[in-house]
Design an enzyme around this catalytic site. Structure first.
Site, mmCIF file in Angstrom:
data_model
loop_
_atom_site.group_PDB
_atom_site.id
_atom_site.type_symbol
_atom_site.label_atom_id
_atom_site.label_comp_id
_atom_site.label_asym_id
_atom_site.label_seq_id
_atom_site.Cartn_x
_atom_site.Cartn_y
_atom_site.Cartn_z
ATOM 1 N N THR A 194 0.874 -1.176 0.000
ATOM 2 C CA THR A 194 0.000 0.000 0.000
ATOM 3 C C THR A 194 0.907 1.220 0.000
ATOM 4 O OG1 THR A 194 -0.021 0.088 2.390
ATOM 5 C CG2 THR A 194 -1.763 -1.186 1.371
ATOM 6 N N GLU A 339 -5.693 -4.007 -0.837
ATOM 7 C CA GLU A 339 -5.998 -5.171 0.004
ATOM 8 C C GLU A 339 -7.087 -6.051 -0.607
ATOM 9 O OE1 GLU A 339 -5.599 -2.068 0.917
ATOM 10 O OE2 GLU A 339 -4.620 -1.867 2.848
ATOM 11 N N LYS A 447 -15.348 16.106 11.249
ATOM 12 C CA LYS A 447 -16.262 15.919 12.375
ATOM 13 C C LYS A 447 -16.624 17.281 12.941
ATOM 14 C CE LYS A 447 -14.611 11.342 13.018
ATOM 15 N NZ LYS A 447 -13.283 11.114 12.465
ATOM 16 N N TRP A 452 -20.946 14.180 11.061
ATOM 17 C CA TRP A 452 -19.909 13.961 10.059
ATOM 18 C C TRP A 452 -20.237 14.719 8.774
ATOM 19 C CZ3 TRP A 452 -18.382 8.059 9.931
ATOM 20 C CH2 TRP A 452 -17.771 7.732 11.158
HETATM 21 P P1 ADP Z 1 -3.429 3.717 -1.636
HETATM 22 O O1 ADP Z 1 -4.366 4.896 -1.506
HETATM 23 O O2 ADP Z 1 -2.663 3.428 -0.409
HETATM 24 O O3 ADP Z 1 -2.689 3.698 -2.905
HETATM 25 P P2 ADP Z 1 -5.376 1.967 -2.655
HETATM 26 O O4 ADP Z 1 -5.028 2.316 -4.035
HETATM 27 O O5 ADP Z 1 -5.565 0.589 -2.287
HETATM 28 O O6 ADP Z 1 -4.312 2.449 -1.686
HETATM 29 O O7 ADP Z 1 -6.577 2.877 -2.197
HETATM 30 C C1 ADP Z 1 -7.762 2.371 -1.721
HETATM 31 C C2 ADP Z 1 -8.648 3.486 -1.296
HETATM 32 O O8 ADP Z 1 -8.872 4.398 -2.356
HETATM 33 C C3 ADP Z 1 -10.024 3.056 -0.898
HETATM 34 O O9 ADP Z 1 -10.055 2.565 0.411
HETATM 35 C C4 ADP Z 1 -10.816 4.341 -1.050
HETATM 36 O O10 ADP Z 1 -10.655 5.204 0.047
HETATM 37 C C5 ADP Z 1 -10.157 4.976 -2.231
HETATM 38 N N1 ADP Z 1 -10.940 4.708 -3.432
HETATM 39 C C6 ADP Z 1 -10.705 3.797 -4.386
HETATM 40 N N2 ADP Z 1 -11.631 3.871 -5.359
HETATM 41 C C7 ADP Z 1 -12.489 4.859 -5.012
HETATM 42 C C8 ADP Z 1 -13.672 5.417 -5.581
HETATM 43 N N3 ADP Z 1 -14.144 5.001 -6.738
HETATM 44 N N4 ADP Z 1 -14.290 6.402 -4.911
HETATM 45 C C9 ADP Z 1 -13.808 6.872 -3.730
HETATM 46 N N5 ADP Z 1 -12.715 6.382 -3.157
HETATM 47 C C10 ADP Z 1 -12.050 5.397 -3.777
#
Ligand code: ADP
Length: 550
Positions: A194, A339, A447, A452
């Site tokens: 990640t 994940e 918050k 929220w």
């Molecule tokens: P990183 O941000 O660490 O690169 P990821 O690419 O796995 O990790 O990111 C996952 C996160 O990205 C999700 O938990 C969510 O918060 C956000 N995310 C992914 N796709 C979307 C979407 N279509 N709309 C909003 N948030 C998204």
């Protein structure tokens, strides 16, 4: 691993493990003449077929064995989307080793950290990253060989990199006579870290089984709908959660593959879309911003491009409208995470929605979408109690399924599951049709007075203003309300809009207490290694900011 009871009556089907090598074997045998086109970092365009790719992947597998790589060993790549990277996807995992794709946009210290954490044995890299590798090689303790993905004439005369090898030479010196080994489908296949916005990056270690199932699931019509009639250009990098699985799902679908290499600007992408007749693509919103601007500013249209998946962060409704209404490109909003391999939900309509007016349908498509088979989800309150699917109640989003991690690599962070469910860190609503909408990341939610405020909604509204190019909303400490929203805005070049106009634009579109307390105009928003806006950086930058209401 949990073991389940076996029925006294066994199914009488062939026992064939779900292995990644079966995908390239299938593609080469059944779609052998289908093309893979790559724009190379060397500047030219390379073309060959699935059958050629398979032959070179077999050579690469022999070369890996020659380098002493054994089953379970981690093999790293620092490479763009291209045919050599694809060969390694299959050679490394197919031979039983673990493909560790590294995001080159990470800080060099983080790169060295994850190479050491993964204990990578060999590291393959594109020419672009030669200076980066020269800077980190000495810190990569476990790497026995560094392999430059290029021909002999591109190799540097001298280099500080120890044991620097040439990929094309390795392949030329290896036979393509190679039998893909059969082994347990639960063996590790690939590793992605990640981005580690807070703390060190953590590894998601996928198995062959999880990857094959995700490839099936993600290719389905309700998901990405990849088929042999398509020409697919993954803009999403192969170092970002395996390009959302496309290096697997495109091959098992028999679609033509087009790799953009390092040139991801609007002009280069547009030209490649047109010359290769791309029909389907995938990428994060920030990439589409560049491409859409280029196309609109130059009065262009797409001749074949008709469908794209947008995810990784929320697709702004204004972007979806432009693509659908102005450029005739259907948008599939996708949500997932590293994940989750990564696909969890995709946007789409159900038969009963067809009778709805267009703008109601659009509202459904704007949501993050419906679970695809293989993923279950639920929303819960702070105490873990499941919340209703009414489209209004929001809660912490939890997921489970065979392509979702059970724990991080080396058990970093300890037990992560809650009663067998993985907490995504996202806050969402789910409606009675099963369509999920992300309100925010739990760490970005504002918050205010015990309530929220979801920042995605506020940003989407701001970005539907014609003078706004990008917007991000963050919480600023407030003596009375705890936190209040500050809207940060990047204006479109040559466009004017002031604070009052923007705040007026929000009136009637949101609850009163959601109204941003202030607007600040900035030159650019900081983006991280995966092209997402880094709100932690913005919060840091604006931590002393005085709101007019404070
Ligand atoms: P990183 O941000 O660490 O690169 P990821 O690419 O796995 O990790 O990111 C996952 C996160 O990205 C999700 O938990 C969510 O918060 C956000 N995310 C992914 N796709 C979307 C979407 N279509 N709309 C909003 N948030 C998204």
């Amino acid at each position: 691993m949990t073991s389940y009871p076996m029925s006294p009556v066994r199914g009488q089907m062939m026992d064939q493990p779900l292995l990644i090598s079966s995908i390239i074997q299938f593609a080469a045998r059944h779609y052998g003449q289908v093309e893979i086109v790559s724009r190379r970092v060397e500047g030219d365009t390379h073309r060959y077929t699935y059958a050629d790719c398979h032959a070179r992947a077999r050579r690469a597998a022999n070369a890996l064995a020659g380098l002493g790589v054994q089953m379970g060993d981690r093999v790293a790549t620092l490479a763009w989307n291209g045919y050599r990277h694809l060969e390694l996807y299959y050679a490394v995992s197919g031979s039983g080793a673990v493909l560790h794709t590294i995001n080159p946009r990470l800080h060099p210290e983080q790169i060295a950290y994850i190479v050491n954490h993964a204990e990578d044995q060999v590291l393959f890299f594109d020419l672009t990253f030669l200076p980066l590798i020269e800077a980190v090689a000495a810190h990569c303790k476990t790497v026995k060989a560094f392999v430059l993905l290029a021909e002999r004439e591109r190799m540097p005369q001298e280099s500080v990199i120890p044991n620097l090898l040439c990929y094309e030479e390795l392949l030329a010196g290896s036979s393509d006579d190679y039998e893909w080994p059969l082994f347990d489908e639960n063996s590790a296949a690939s590793l992605c870290y990640t981005s580690g916005t807070t703390g060190n990056p953590k590894g998601a270690l996928y198995s062959h089984r999880s990857t094959v199932l995700h490839s099936y699931g993600s290719a389905m019509p309700n998901a990405l709908n990849v088929a042999s009639i398509d020409t697919v250009l993954p803009v999403v990098p192969m170092f970002h959660v395996n390009a959302w699985g496309l290096p697997y799902s495109v091959l098992l679908s028999g679609a033509k593959m087009v790799f953009p290499g390092a040139a991801l600007d609007g002009k280069s992408l547009y030209e490649l879309f047109e010359t290769e007749k791309v029909t389907f693509s995938a990428g994060v919103p920030t990439v589409w911003l560049g491409l859409i601007n280029y196309v609109l500013q130059n009065g262009l249209t797409f001749s074949t491009f008709r469908r794209t998946v947008i995810g990784g962060s929320a697709c702004p409704p204004a972007m979806m409208d432009t693509l659908i209404d102005k450029l005739d490109v259907q948008v599939i909003h996708g949500w997932g995470m590293t994940e989750m391999s990564p696909l969890g939900t995709t946007g789409g309509l159900q038969a009963k929605h067809l009778a709805l007016p267009k703008d109601e349908q659009r509202k459904i498509l704007q949501k993050q979408g419906h679970a695809i088979y293989g993923v279950d989800m639920k929303i819960v309150d702070d105490a873990g109690v499941e919340l209703p699917w009414d489209g209004a109640t929001y809660g912490h989003l939890l997921v489970k399924g065979p392509w979702i991690i059970a724990r991080y690599f080396k058990n970093e962070g300890g037990d992560v599951l809650q009663d067998g469910w993985f907490p995504t860190g996202d806050v969402a609503t789910i409606d009675s049709d099963g369509t999920m909408q992300i309100t925010d990341r739990s760490k970005d939610v504002i918050k205010s007075g015990g309530e929220w405020i979801g920042t995605i909604d506020l940003e989407n509204i701001a970005m539907s203003h014609p003078a706004v190019l990008q917007a991000a909303c963050i919480g600023i400490a407030h003596p009375r309300w705890d936190e209040r929203p500050l809207l940060l805005v990047v204006r479109r070049p040559g466009q004017e809009v002031n604070r009052e106009d923007l705040l007026k634009f929000f009136e009637g579109k949101i609850a009163k207490f959601w109204m941003p307390d202030d607007v600040a105009f900035i030159e650019a928003l900081p983006t991280g290694a995966t092209g997402k806006i880094q709100k932690n950086k913005l919060r840091e930058q604006f931590k002393e900011y005085k709101l007019p209401t404070a």
